[in-house]
Design an enzyme around this catalytic site. Structure first.
Site, mmCIF file in Angstrom:
data_model
loop_
_atom_site.group_PDB
_atom_site.id
_atom_site.type_symbol
_atom_site.label_atom_id
_atom_site.label_comp_id
_atom_site.label_asym_id
_atom_site.label_seq_id
_atom_site.Cartn_x
_atom_site.Cartn_y
_atom_site.Cartn_z
ATOM 1 C CD GLU A 39 57.288 34.751 52.054
ATOM 2 O OE1 GLU A 39 56.181 34.404 52.502
ATOM 3 O OE2 GLU A 39 57.555 35.929 51.751
ATOM 4 C CB CYS A 201 40.936 53.760 55.583
ATOM 5 S SG CYS A 201 40.479 52.205 56.395
ATOM 6 C CB CYS A 210 38.013 49.142 50.709
ATOM 7 S SG CYS A 210 37.988 48.113 52.194
#
Length: 341
Positions: A39, A201, A210
């Site tokens: 991270e 997409c 969306c």
């Protein structure tokens, strides 16, 4: 389960990334140290770049104790090239605190986690979610992009109001179940499909609702930060070399660029100042060669570097063999030294 979580988790089960080196596998459980390290490395850095650095880093520092006991220069040497070097220094500081104050186990409370060096709310949430299955929202760059497009959130997330709106959405959509998978899933979506340019997409599990997809405004979100022309700065780097070919390096202060790394002596790129610097270092030294100028770009400015090889006879200084260097070096210094052979 919310409108976002259900399709996202279904997509993640089939298409998500499940074999990254810091993830759990059939043969090894989740390792909080690996999760934390990944991270931190993934801040401002893409997965493809991080994988190699991560694997190399854990070979040198396989656990928290090894990192806590490591010399700062050794840590920075393995971090060199990833940039944002405060991350590496904070890694070591954090490891020391966890080993000495928490008996080598990361705290499981988010406030205690955020109090550790180099860990903000999103990073703390990711670590606690992925490592311990706790229900915490995250908001890294990938998640910001997904949510900004999904709701057409206006404004750049450097603005406090926009960031507040995105945090509200992130918490709203974080499910009570399979939180660790959801955390990884929404990061994966942003990294692999909802990318900065040319988002895929057609294969996105969230495309049906969306708003950016609906209005054809994917390229407009997230709203870009107003561009500023980066200023140009100049510096001279003096490559002091002795008769054996060794170079003189000095450790930079922790604050500022290349904090804690070893670098060449710098000064203003002015003939008189350069001559004065050389004379103060070694009265018998002389300029041997001027190398081609190098351009190095930072987030806020461009740096033009003029490397100058200076032949020295001073034996009171500590020169290091280029071939045997085991310290962290700034990327342009590595490039310069590589030219010397």
């Amino acid at each position: 389960m919310h409108l976002i979580a259900k399709p996202l988790l279904k997509w993640f089960d089939q298409f998500g990334r499940h074999s990254l080196p810091w993830q759990a596998s059939k043969n090894s459980p989740i390792n909080p140290y690996f999760v934390w390290l990944s991270e931190i490395m993934l801040q401002q850095t893409q997965v493809t770049t991080v994988i190699g650095y991560f694997n190399n880093f854990i070979r040198h520092f396989p656990d928290l104790t090894a990192l806590a006991n490591a010399d700062e220069d050794a840590v920075l040497a393995q971090w060199a090239g990833l940039g944002y070097y405060a991350r590496a220094r904070n890694l070591r500081k954090c490891a020391k605190i966890v080993v000495t104050q928490y008996q080598g186990e990361f705290p499981k409370e988010i406030k205690a986690m955020i109090a550790l060096p180099g860990i903000g709310e999103s990073t703390a949430g990711a670590i606690l979610s992925i490592s311990f299955g706790q229900n915490h929202a995250i908001l890294d760059g990938n998640v910001k992009r997904v949510l900004a497009r999904y709701h057409q959130v206006k404004g750049h997330y450097g603005q406090s109001t926009t960031l507040k709106d995105l945090w509200h959405l992130a918490r709203q959509y974080t499910p009570d179940t399979r939180n660790a998978d959801y955390t990884q899933a929404i990061m994966d979506l942003g990294a692999t499909l909802c990318t900065r340019s040319k988002p895929d997409c057609a294969n996105c599990p969230l495309a049906a609702h969306c708003q950016a997809k609906k209005h054809g405004t994917q390229s407009e979100y997230p709203n870009l930060k107003p561009k500023k022309i980066k200023p140009m700065r100049e510096t001279a780097m003096l490559i002091y070399r002795n008769k054996s070919g060794g170079v003189y390096l000095e450790k930079r202060p922790e604050k500022g660029i290349w904090g804690g790394l070893w670098s060449l002596v710098e000064c203003e790129n002015d003939a008189k100042i350069i001559a004065k610097m050389i004379a103060e270092f070694d009265t018998s030294a002389h300029i041997q060669q001027k190398l081609p100028m190098i351009k190095h770009s930072f987030t806020h400015f461009h740096l033009m570097i003029s490397p100058i090889i200076v032949a020295c006879t001073n034996t009171s200084k500590s020169f290091q063999s280029i071939a045997e260097l085991k310290v962290g070096l700034p990327a342009p210094v590595k490039k310069i030294l590589a030219q010397l052979g």
